[in-house]
Design an enzyme around this catalytic site. Structure first.
Site, PDB file in Angstrom:
ATOM      1  N   ASN A  81       5.366   4.804   9.096  1.00 41.06           N
ATOM      2  CA  ASN A  81       6.164   3.668   9.556  1.00 41.06           C
ATOM      3  C   ASN A  81       5.913   2.421   8.711  1.00 41.06           C
ATOM      4  O   ASN A  81       6.662   1.447   8.793  1.00 41.06           O
ATOM      5  CB  ASN A  81       5.858   3.321  11.016  1.00 41.06           C
ATOM      6  CG  ASN A  81       6.652   4.145  12.004  1.00 41.06           C
ATOM      7  OD1 ASN A  81       6.089   4.889  12.788  1.00 41.06           O
ATOM      8  ND2 ASN A  81       7.963   4.006  11.973  1.00 41.06           N
ATOM      9  N   SER A  82       4.839   2.440   7.927  1.00 37.09           N
ATOM     10  CA  SER A  82       4.505   1.280   7.102  1.00 37.09           C
ATOM     11  C   SER A  82       5.684   0.872   6.226  1.00 37.09           C
ATOM     12  O   SER A  82       6.241   1.699   5.510  1.00 37.09           O
ATOM     13  CB  SER A  82       3.306   1.609   6.214  1.00 37.09           C
ATOM     14  OG  SER A  82       2.158   1.853   6.982  1.00 37.09           O
TER      15      SER A  82
ATOM     16  N   HIS B  17       0.817  -1.217   0.000  1.00 38.09           N
ATOM     17  CA  HIS B  17       0.000   0.000   0.000  1.00 38.09           C
ATOM     18  C   HIS B  17       0.854   1.272   0.000  1.00 38.09           C
ATOM     19  O   HIS B  17       0.358   2.347  -0.328  1.00 38.09           O
ATOM     20  CB  HIS B  17      -0.985   0.007   1.176  1.00 38.09           C
ATOM     21  CG  HIS B  17      -0.388   0.284   2.508  1.00 38.09           C
ATOM     22  ND1 HIS B  17       0.044  -0.713   3.361  1.00 38.09           N
ATOM     23  CD2 HIS B  17      -0.160   1.448   3.170  1.00 38.09           C
ATOM     24  CE1 HIS B  17       0.505  -0.175   4.476  1.00 38.09           C
ATOM     25  NE2 HIS B  17       0.392   1.136   4.382  1.00 38.09           N
TER      26      HIS B  17
ATOM     27  N   LEU C   4      -5.133 -26.058  -0.348  1.00 40.00           N
ATOM     28  CA  LEU C   4      -5.498 -27.427   0.024  1.00 40.00           C
ATOM     29  C   LEU C   4      -6.892 -27.758  -0.490  1.00 40.00           C
ATOM     30  O   LEU C   4      -7.171 -28.899  -0.869  1.00 40.00           O
ATOM     31  CB  LEU C   4      -5.433 -27.594   1.542  1.00 40.00           C
ATOM     32  CG  LEU C   4      -5.563 -29.011   2.094  1.00 40.00           C
ATOM     33  CD1 LEU C   4      -4.491 -29.938   1.502  1.00 40.00           C
ATOM     34  CD2 LEU C   4      -5.460 -29.009   3.613  1.00 40.00           C
TER      35      LEU C   4
ATOM     36  N   ASP D 226       0.406  -7.719   1.688  1.00 43.15           N
ATOM     37  CA  ASP D 226       0.709  -6.279   1.706  1.00 43.15           C
ATOM     38  C   ASP D 226       2.212  -6.023   1.650  1.00 43.15           C
ATOM     39  O   ASP D 226       2.743  -5.167   2.346  1.00 43.15           O
ATOM     40  CB  ASP D 226       0.107  -5.619   2.956  1.00 43.15           C
ATOM     41  CG  ASP D 226       0.145  -4.096   2.878  1.00 43.15           C
ATOM     42  OD1 ASP D 226       0.108  -3.566   1.750  1.00 43.15           O
ATOM     43  OD2 ASP D 226       0.242  -3.437   3.925  1.00 43.15           O
TER      44      ASP D 226
END
Length: 420
Positions: A257-258, A145, A316, A175
């Site tokens: 901070n992402s 993002h 699965l 992300d």
């Protein structure tokens, strides 16, 4: 007119103050004191000098700073010194919206913003971590993002050097995104630690650029609050991507901070901070509840993104419930599980043409291990599958009617093939 009155009980000096010269002297002193802002106190002092001591001017001892009693670097400082050089700011540049400019002839002129780099402006800023140098190229991991909808990307190194970055690949589900830059200016490389070995209560620091590159290489401190927390994940449009298994921490993680690093006290990266995962859908964050993508997940994803630029995940092919959501009575009577089994996922349905069908899994089977590793819930099962690639063979341990079975199965299906 000011008058000096002698105390009524003082008769010995009364006549002295009535002499003209003495009276003028006293009045002059009073006027001077009034001019200095002290007034009545001067009168009192002249008449009752024994009541107050004169103030000494210019003889006070100046205040000085002392040497700090804190000697050497703290664990947090050492960890920061090890990791901070590998943490960068990531700048997302986008085309400016076309605007009208007023002409001196009263007409509106259209501004072309289609191609020139000069027309790009900063749309958002985040953080990233340099994790690899290979030849002339250095690789950086950040959040998907952070780089979404970018027309160009820049990276600001911890020493202030700004580099042009190229997008290698992205993954909506985790992300994560990988960028690359020229390596000649790169000095520091981050080291990833095994996130399966972290424990709640361990100290960590978060390094990044809160509120953008103006505050680049900022550090906050906290602890690991939970090692595996299931949180809802959405894409940029708000569409659900299911749940994600993340590290929860109380280290303050703010906007910007992402994509930055969650670091242990050895200076190793244990997670990539992701503000997106800490949002409630409105962009608001919760104080003391930051989230980071575990380093084991990060390493698996970035290795694939480097090769293909995208992620193909094995599936699965089951619909499931966590065993912990099933009552103890149903675990015993319906699932017929031994009391020693405390965790797992309950198969509620299987999907055609998937490994689950090939394996012969049935409703109410309880999967407890993948390749010998405990599966306590759906997050563990997902993590175990995503450590593999399509075509790998895994061993599935499950209970049916109280009996444990372990059988191999080939992962032939991928998540994109399954219906929501």
């Amino acid at each position: 007119m000011l008058e000096i009155k002698q105390p009524e009980n003082d008769t010995t000096n009364k006549k002295k103050f009535m002499t003209p010269m003495k009276k003028v002297a006293v009045l002059a002193g009073v006027v001077g004191l009034v001019g200095g802002g002290v007034g009545a106190a001067g009168v009192t002092y002249l008449e009752n000098s024994e009541l107050l001591n004169p103030v000494s001017v210019g003889t006070t001892t100046p205040v000085k700073v002392s040497n700090s009693n804190v000697k050497g670097d703290t664990e947090a400082t050492k960890a920061f010194n090890v990791a901070s050089g590998a943490v960068v700011s990531v700048i997302n540049l986008q085309k400016q919206q076309a605007t009208g400019a007023y002409s001196m002839f009263g007409e509106t002129e259209s501004k072309d913003s289609s191609s020139s780099d000069n027309d790009l402006e900063t749309a958002s800023e985040g953080s990233g971590v340099i994790y690899k140098k290979s030849g002339d190229t250095a690789y950086i991991v950040t959040n998907n993002h952070v780089v979404a909808d970018s027309n160009a990307l820049q990276v600001l190194l911890s020493d202030g050097t700004k580099l042009t970055a190229t997008l290698v690949g992205t993954d909506d589900i985790t992300d994560l995104a990988v960028l690359k830059v020229k390596a000649d200016k790169i000095k520091d490389i981050a080291q990833f630690a095994n996130s399966n070995e972290i424990k709640a209560g361990q100290s960590v620091i978060a390094i990044g650029s809160p509120m953008g590159s103006e505050y680049a290489t900022s550090v906050t401190a906290g602890i690991i609050s939970a090692t595996k927390r299931e949180v809802a994940s959405t894409d940029e449009s708000g569409n659900s991507l299911g749940t994600a298994t993340v590290i929860q921490t109380d280290a303050p993680i703010n906007s910007g901070n992402s994509g930055g690093a969650l670091v242990n006290m050895a200076g190793q990266v244990v997670g990539i901070n992701s503000m997106k995962l800490s949002s409630s859908g409105t962009g608001a964050t919760i104080e003391g509840m930051g989230f980071a993508i575990p380093s084991n997940t990060v390493v698996n994803i970035i290795n694939q993104l480097e090769k293909t630029g995208k992620i193909e995940r094995p599936a699965l092919g089951i619909k499931m419930l966590d065993l912990t959501s099933i009552s103890v009575t149903d675990q015993e009577k319906t699932l017929k599980l031994p009391s020693s089994v405390k965790g797992g996922v309950v198969v509620m349905d299987t999907i055609d043409d998937t490994p689950a069908k090939t394996l012969g899994l049935e409703k109410y089977d309880v999967i407890t291990k993948i390749d010998g590793k405990a599966v306590d819930g759906s997050g563990d099962l997902r993590d175990a599958l995503y450590e593999h690639k399509i075509g790998d063979t895994i061993k599935v341990t499950y209970y049916r009617d109280g009996k444990e079975k372990t059988e191999p199965v080939n992962l032939t299906a991928k998540t994109s093939q399954l219906d929501d």
